[in-house]
Design a protein around this motif. Structure first.
Motif, PDB file in Angstrom:
ATOM      1  N   LYS A   3       0.799  -1.221   0.000  1.00  0.00           N
ATOM      2  CA  LYS A   3       0.000   0.000   0.000  1.00  0.00           C
ATOM      3  C   LYS A   3       0.833   1.272   0.000  1.00  0.00           C
ATOM      4  CE  LYS A   3      -3.773  -2.442   2.131  1.00  0.00           C
ATOM      5  NZ  LYS A   3      -4.439  -2.843   3.383  1.00  0.00           N
ATOM      6  N   SER A   4       2.067   1.133   0.367  1.00  0.00           N
ATOM      7  CA  SER A   4       2.880   2.347   0.498  1.00  0.00           C
ATOM      8  C   SER A   4       3.144   3.002  -0.853  1.00  0.00           C
ATOM      9  CB  SER A   4       4.202   2.012   1.181  1.00  0.00           C
ATOM     10  OG  SER A   4       4.955   1.138   0.344  1.00  0.00           O
ATOM     11  N   GLY A   5       2.865   2.263  -1.903  1.00  0.00           N
ATOM     12  CA  GLY A   5       3.084   2.830  -3.227  1.00  0.00           C
ATOM     13  C   GLY A   5       1.917   3.668  -3.715  1.00  0.00           C
ATOM     14  N   TYR A   6       0.872   3.711  -2.938  1.00  0.00           N
ATOM     15  CA  TYR A   6      -0.320   4.434  -3.373  1.00  0.00           C
ATOM     16  C   TYR A   6      -0.483   5.774  -2.661  1.00  0.00           C
ATOM     17  CZ  TYR A   6      -1.836   0.234  -5.777  1.00  0.00           C
ATOM     18  OH  TYR A   6      -1.925  -0.836  -6.619  1.00  0.00           O
ATOM     19  N   GLY A  29      -0.924   2.132   5.580  1.00  0.00           N
ATOM     20  CA  GLY A  29       0.321   2.202   4.837  1.00  0.00           C
ATOM     21  C   GLY A  29       0.286   3.104   3.609  1.00  0.00           C
ATOM     22  N   TYR A  30      -0.872   3.689   3.332  1.00  0.00           N
ATOM     23  CA  TYR A  30      -0.963   4.562   2.165  1.00  0.00           C
ATOM     24  C   TYR A  30      -0.285   5.897   2.443  1.00  0.00           C
ATOM     25  CZ  TYR A  30      -4.760   1.351   0.871  1.00  0.00           C
ATOM     26  OH  TYR A  30      -5.501   0.246   0.559  1.00  0.00           O
ATOM     27  N   GLN A  31       0.094   6.544   1.363  1.00  0.00           N
ATOM     28  CA  GLN A  31       0.523   7.937   1.493  1.00  0.00           C
ATOM     29  C   GLN A  31      -0.718   8.805   1.394  1.00  0.00           C
ATOM     30  OE1 GLN A  31       3.872   9.217  -1.052  1.00  0.00           O
ATOM     31  NE2 GLN A  31       4.055   7.055  -1.607  1.00  0.00           N
ATOM     32  N   VAL A  32      -0.936   9.613   2.394  1.00  0.00           N
ATOM     33  CA  VAL A  32      -2.188  10.363   2.445  1.00  0.00           C
ATOM     34  C   VAL A  32      -1.961  11.867   2.338  1.00  0.00           C
ATOM     35  CG1 VAL A  32      -4.281  10.777   3.771  1.00  0.00           C
ATOM     36  CG2 VAL A  32      -3.116   8.554   3.914  1.00  0.00           C
ATOM     37  N   PHE A  33      -2.785  12.511   1.530  1.00  0.00           N
ATOM     38  CA  PHE A  33      -2.780  13.969   1.417  1.00  0.00           C
ATOM     39  C   PHE A  33      -4.181  14.478   1.679  1.00  0.00           C
ATOM     40  CE2 PHE A  33       1.417  13.858  -0.358  1.00  0.00           C
ATOM     41  CZ  PHE A  33       1.454  12.656  -1.055  1.00  0.00           C
ATOM     42  N   THR A  34      -4.294  15.705   2.119  1.00  0.00           N
ATOM     43  CA  THR A  34      -5.629  16.216   2.424  1.00  0.00           C
ATOM     44  C   THR A  34      -5.850  17.595   1.815  1.00  0.00           C
ATOM     45  OG1 THR A  34      -4.848  17.238   4.473  1.00  0.00           O
ATOM     46  CG2 THR A  34      -5.704  14.987   4.620  1.00  0.00           C
ATOM     47  N   PRO A  50      -2.290  11.805  -7.126  1.00  0.00           N
ATOM     48  CA  PRO A  50      -2.764  10.675  -6.326  1.00  0.00           C
ATOM     49  C   PRO A  50      -3.374   9.576  -7.199  1.00  0.00           C
ATOM     50  CG  PRO A  50      -4.321  12.464  -6.191  1.00  0.00           C
ATOM     51  CD  PRO A  50      -3.146  12.986  -6.952  1.00  0.00           C
ATOM     52  N   HIS A  51      -3.364   8.379  -6.664  1.00  0.00           N
ATOM     53  CA  HIS A  51      -3.981   7.265  -7.382  1.00  0.00           C
ATOM     54  C   HIS A  51      -5.478   7.227  -7.137  1.00  0.00           C
ATOM     55  CE1 HIS A  51       0.248   6.036  -6.768  1.00  0.00           C
ATOM     56  NE2 HIS A  51       0.130   5.539  -7.982  1.00  0.00           N
ATOM     57  N   LEU A  52      -5.859   7.715  -5.959  1.00  0.00           N
ATOM     58  CA  LEU A  52      -7.275   7.663  -5.592  1.00  0.00           C
ATOM     59  C   LEU A  52      -7.636   8.917  -4.812  1.00  0.00           C
ATOM     60  CD1 LEU A  52      -9.199   4.600  -4.269  1.00  0.00           C
ATOM     61  CD2 LEU A  52      -9.319   6.731  -2.977  1.00  0.00           C
ATOM     62  N   ILE A  53      -8.826   9.433  -5.096  1.00  0.00           N
ATOM     63  CA  ILE A  53      -9.283  10.629  -4.397  1.00  0.00           C
ATOM     64  C   ILE A  53     -10.617  10.353  -3.722  1.00  0.00           C
ATOM     65  CG2 ILE A  53      -9.964  13.038  -4.655  1.00  0.00           C
ATOM     66  CD1 ILE A  53      -8.183  13.131  -7.168  1.00  0.00           C
ATOM     67  N   LEU A  54     -10.661  10.618  -2.441  1.00  0.00           N
ATOM     68  CA  LEU A  54     -11.912  10.489  -1.685  1.00  0.00           C
ATOM     69  C   LEU A  54     -12.480  11.887  -1.553  1.00  0.00           C
ATOM     70  CD1 LEU A  54     -11.412   7.993   1.276  1.00  0.00           C
ATOM     71  CD2 LEU A  54     -13.340   8.095  -0.306  1.00  0.00           C
ATOM     72  N   ILE A  81      -8.770   7.274  -9.695  1.00  0.00           N
ATOM     73  CA  ILE A  81     -10.010   6.771  -9.105  1.00  0.00           C
ATOM     74  C   ILE A  81     -10.589   7.847  -8.196  1.00  0.00           C
ATOM     75  CG2 ILE A  81     -11.048   4.984  -7.668  1.00  0.00           C
ATOM     76  CD1 ILE A  81      -8.388   3.369  -8.354  1.00  0.00           C
ATOM     77  N   ILE A  82     -11.821   8.221  -8.469  1.00  0.00           N
ATOM     78  CA  ILE A  82     -12.459   9.225  -7.629  1.00  0.00           C
ATOM     79  C   ILE A  82     -13.677   8.617  -6.944  1.00  0.00           C
ATOM     80  CG2 ILE A  82     -13.612  11.456  -7.569  1.00  0.00           C
ATOM     81  CD1 ILE A  82     -11.912  12.331  -9.904  1.00  0.00           C
TER      82      ILE A  82
END
Lengths: 233, 233
Positions: A3-6, A29-34, A50-54, A81-82
């Motif tokens: 997961k650290s690669g995401y 383990g993800y890299q998280v941005f806000t 980012p690979h995925l956006i929440l 991915i959104i």
DNA sequence: TAAATTTTCATTAATTTTTCCTGAACTGTA
DNA sequence: TACAGTTCAGGAAAAATTAATGAAAATTTA
């Protein structure tokens, strides 16, 4: 899954939520941005890719859907991915139906476990790097690929047209290469438990498939069933 | 089979289906629980610890496969029987393949009789606890491994094709390495008590197996029966 | 209605299962 | 030790089961 690669970008105007999500995703383990608003989201996204956006749907100024539309316009973000985060009671038809370009949406309150799972699944799906696990039953096939939309079978790049029954039958065998499917199982899964057809019918379909694919793919296990295997003997 | 001891969880977003299934399974004597979505399924499953879960693949929000994955993570639910209910024509590779962790799947529309039978069979199958003899070798420890799915006998990595009777016979011997199986026991387990075949038949099958495996595996205990043992003389 | 697809059927072919026969190995006994 | 009586192995082949094939009928589709 490593997961650290995401990289995951969280966008919500509520700091509390950002914090909870951030904490949990980080722990996974993800890299998280806000980001706390749409504008900020665009900037961070452009920079971090980012690979995925929440993305929370309900936000002041620029709401989730609008932000999503803008995000999609950023270079290299067409396939990101959104995922929308929406409160229960919001209009689903609007959320699910519109073409702002979301890949999925979650309804708040979300159980963290569910959210994490969803994130994992989505990332993996997009990953589409079929690794081979040595020894283990490999269910991804080698040179044969099915195009269910067009009812095409692609073998080594070559497109072969398959009629429906043959396609379904091949699809079944291909769903677990190597596994022997009994006649009973095949009838059940391909014809359904309503329809009853003679035993020879199956033989004939198998023959048709063999004629198209050539030998060496479908193997008979007498008294047991059929299986698809590319390499073996 | 005493069905009242079994708990079954039904998961489907269509109330009608739940009702029909529930009615029938209940009438059979099972304890039945229901859930209309994945989330609910997880909660009920965690609380009731069902023996078998019938799971519709097509559900809004959290689909069957995702639900299945989550279910598997619940404590004590690793070995619960999970059966997918799927519409014909859905992508088999998605359903049967992937590591969703289903034990079986049924194609809708299912005849109630078929479904009930399947449930019964699956429950019974899971019932059988493989017995271990204290000092004997574990069936997985030796150099011979059976792959029922592929119908292959793997000896030191080498795959050998076995016809049905030979496979079943070897499977029996392998189910308890070292134990001597009497002729009577073998006939009973492999042929079933209705079929009657001559004594020499068994000899011949043993011979065939020996030809394939090579010497040193199957040992004759004269006047008693046969046993499989890898190490001894 | 023609074309394609699906299914059935009769035959043939292949494999598996079983039987039979001979002889070797072992058992207990005179 | 030699002798019957079992029990099993091995070769060969009959019997039975199961699948492949060719051709054609039935059904569906375009």
């Amino acid at each position: 899954m490593d997961k650290s690669g995401y990289r995951i970008l969280l966008v919500d105007d509520e700091e509390d939520i950002l914090e909870i999500l951030s904490f949990n995703l980080d722990r996974e383990g993800y890299q998280v941005f806000t980001a706390t608003n749409g504008q900020e989201a665009l900037e961070v996204a452009a920079r971090q890719q980012p690979h995925l956006i929440l993305l929370d749907v309900m936000m002041p100024e620029m709401d989730g859907m609008e932000t999503c539309g803008e995000l999609r316009k950023l270079p290299g973000m067409e396939k990101t991915i959104i995922v929308f985060l929406t409160a229960r009671g919001e209009d689903y038809s609007q959320i699910a139906g519109f073409d702002a370009g979301a890949d999925d949406y979650l309804v708040k309150p979300v159980k963290m476990k569910v959210l994490l799972k969803r994130v994992e699944v989505l990332l993996r799906r997009r990953e589409q790097v079929p690794k081979k696990s040595p020894g283990a039953a490999d269910r991804s096939s080698g040179s044969i690929v099915l195009d269910r939309d067009r009812y095409l079978v692609i073998r080594k790049g070559e497109k072969l047209a398959f009629p429906r029954k043959e396609f379904e039958l091949l699809a079944l065998l291909l769903s677990w290469p190597g596994k022997v499917f009994s006649r009973e199982e095949i009838f059940d899964k391909v014809w359904g438990n309503e329809v009853i057809v003679g035993d020879r019918t199956l033989d004939v379909h198998i023959r048709k498939i063999r004629e198209k694919l050539g030998p060496g793919y479908i193997h008979t296990v007498k008294g047991v069933g059929y299986k698809l295997e590319e390499k073996e003997d």
